[in-house]
Scaffold this motif. Structure first.
Motif, short mmCIF file in Angstrom:
data_model
loop_
_atom_site.label_atom_id
_atom_site.label_comp_id
_atom_site.label_asym_id
_atom_site.label_seq_id
_atom_site.Cartn_x
_atom_site.Cartn_y
_atom_site.Cartn_z
N PHE A 130 0.84 -1.19 0.00
CA PHE A 130 0.00 0.00 0.00
C PHE A 130 0.87 1.24 0.00
CE2 PHE A 130 0.78 -1.05 4.41
CZ PHE A 130 1.05 0.17 5.01
N ALA A 131 0.36 2.29 -0.62
CA ALA A 131 1.01 3.59 -0.62
C ALA A 131 -0.09 4.64 -0.59
CB ALA A 131 1.88 3.78 -1.85
N TYR A 132 0.01 5.54 0.38
CA TYR A 132 -0.91 6.67 0.45
C TYR A 132 -0.22 7.86 -0.19
CZ TYR A 132 -3.74 4.17 3.88
OH TYR A 132 -4.55 3.26 4.52
N GLY A 137 -3.12 20.39 -0.83
CA GLY A 137 -3.28 21.74 -1.35
C GLY A 137 -4.21 21.81 -2.54
N ALA A 138 -4.39 20.68 -3.22
CA ALA A 138 -5.31 20.61 -4.36
C ALA A 138 -6.64 19.98 -3.96
CB ALA A 138 -4.67 19.80 -5.49
N GLY A 139 -6.84 19.78 -2.65
CA GLY A 139 -8.10 19.20 -2.17
C GLY A 139 -8.16 17.69 -2.25
N VAL A 140 -7.01 17.03 -2.38
CA VAL A 140 -6.95 15.57 -2.44
C VAL A 140 -6.14 15.08 -1.24
CG1 VAL A 140 -6.32 13.56 -3.83
CG2 VAL A 140 -7.03 15.68 -4.95
N PRO A 141 -6.81 14.86 -0.09
CA PRO A 141 -6.05 14.47 1.09
C PRO A 141 -5.27 13.18 0.88
CG PRO A 141 -8.33 14.98 1.67
CD PRO A 141 -8.23 14.99 0.18
N TYR A 142 -5.95 12.05 0.64
CA TYR A 142 -5.24 10.79 0.44
C TYR A 142 -5.95 9.90 -0.56
CZ TYR A 142 -2.87 12.08 4.73
OH TYR A 142 -2.16 12.76 5.68
N ILE A 143 -5.15 9.31 -1.44
CA ILE A 143 -5.57 8.21 -2.29
C ILE A 143 -4.63 7.07 -1.91
CG2 ILE A 143 -5.74 7.30 -4.65
CD1 ILE A 143 -7.69 9.61 -4.19
N GLU A 144 -5.21 5.90 -1.63
CA GLU A 144 -4.39 4.73 -1.35
C GLU A 144 -4.29 3.93 -2.63
OE1 GLU A 144 -4.13 0.84 1.60
OE2 GLU A 144 -6.05 1.84 1.35
N ILE A 145 -3.07 3.58 -2.99
CA ILE A 145 -2.82 2.68 -4.11
C ILE A 145 -2.40 1.36 -3.48
CG2 ILE A 145 -1.43 2.24 -6.17
CD1 ILE A 145 -0.96 5.37 -6.20
N ALA A 146 -3.03 0.26 -3.89
CA ALA A 146 -2.74 -1.03 -3.27
C ALA A 146 -2.50 -2.10 -4.32
CB ALA A 146 -3.90 -1.46 -2.37
N TYR A 147 -1.64 -3.03 -3.97
CA TYR A 147 -1.54 -4.29 -4.70
C TYR A 147 -2.07 -5.34 -3.75
CZ TYR A 147 0.17 -8.79 -6.13
OH TYR A 147 0.22 -10.11 -6.44
#
Length: 164
Positions: A130-132, A137-147
């Protein structure tokens, strides 16, 4: 980056019972599966590039095909404790799944190239990576990318099957 469909929406909370109850009422979530005391140690997780060491209780359910995840930090520093301190409980991230480890690495690289640096990353027992990434600053707090390797996906499929 390729077009991504979120596979999970996650909330950070101090009270798993209350959040489970509300999401069941609002989204029709089924049975919740709790995983207490999940330890993310410094040998498997980093926070802003430095070794991380924290414990969290996790609860999973489904609303249709969408996995719902609740995270209740117990101890140590993480993006979950930071989130609670800054804004209180609430929706924390959405997760997309990469088809394999190469696609995972490519997606993380593409996110960083787009201006969303890795804030926290690691490997769970069973090989789930996983990687968060975030661009607050662009209004995108966290997206998690997972395998999600096949053995972990089988666990998720079982949890989903318990919703019927």
């Amino acid at each position: 980056m390729p077009n991504q469909t979120p596979v999970q929406v996650a909330w950070v909370t101090r009270d798993l019972d209350a959040t489970e109850h509300m999401l069941t009422a609002l989204l029709g979530a089924g049975k919740w599966t709790r995983m207490p005391g999940i330890h993310f140690g410094p040998d498997m997780c980093t926070l802003r590039g430095a070794p991380a060491d924290f414990i969290a209780d996790i609860s999973l359910s489904y609303a249709g095909d969408l996995q719902l995840e609740l995270i209740a930090p117990i101890s140590g520093d993480s993006i979950y404790t930071e989130f609670l301190a800054a804004s209180g409980p609430g929706m924390h991230h959405i997760c997309t799944a990469a088809a394999d480890e190469e696609a995972f690495a490519d997606a993380v690289r593409a996110a960083e190239d787009a201006g969303a640096p890795v804030v926290m990353q690691g490997v769970m027992p069973g090989g789930m990576r996983f990687a968060y990434v975030g661009a607050a600053g662009a209004g995108v707090p966290y997206i998690e990318i997972a395998y999600i390797p096949p053995d972990i996906q089988a666990v998720f499929d079982y949890i989903k099957s318990e919703q019927q």
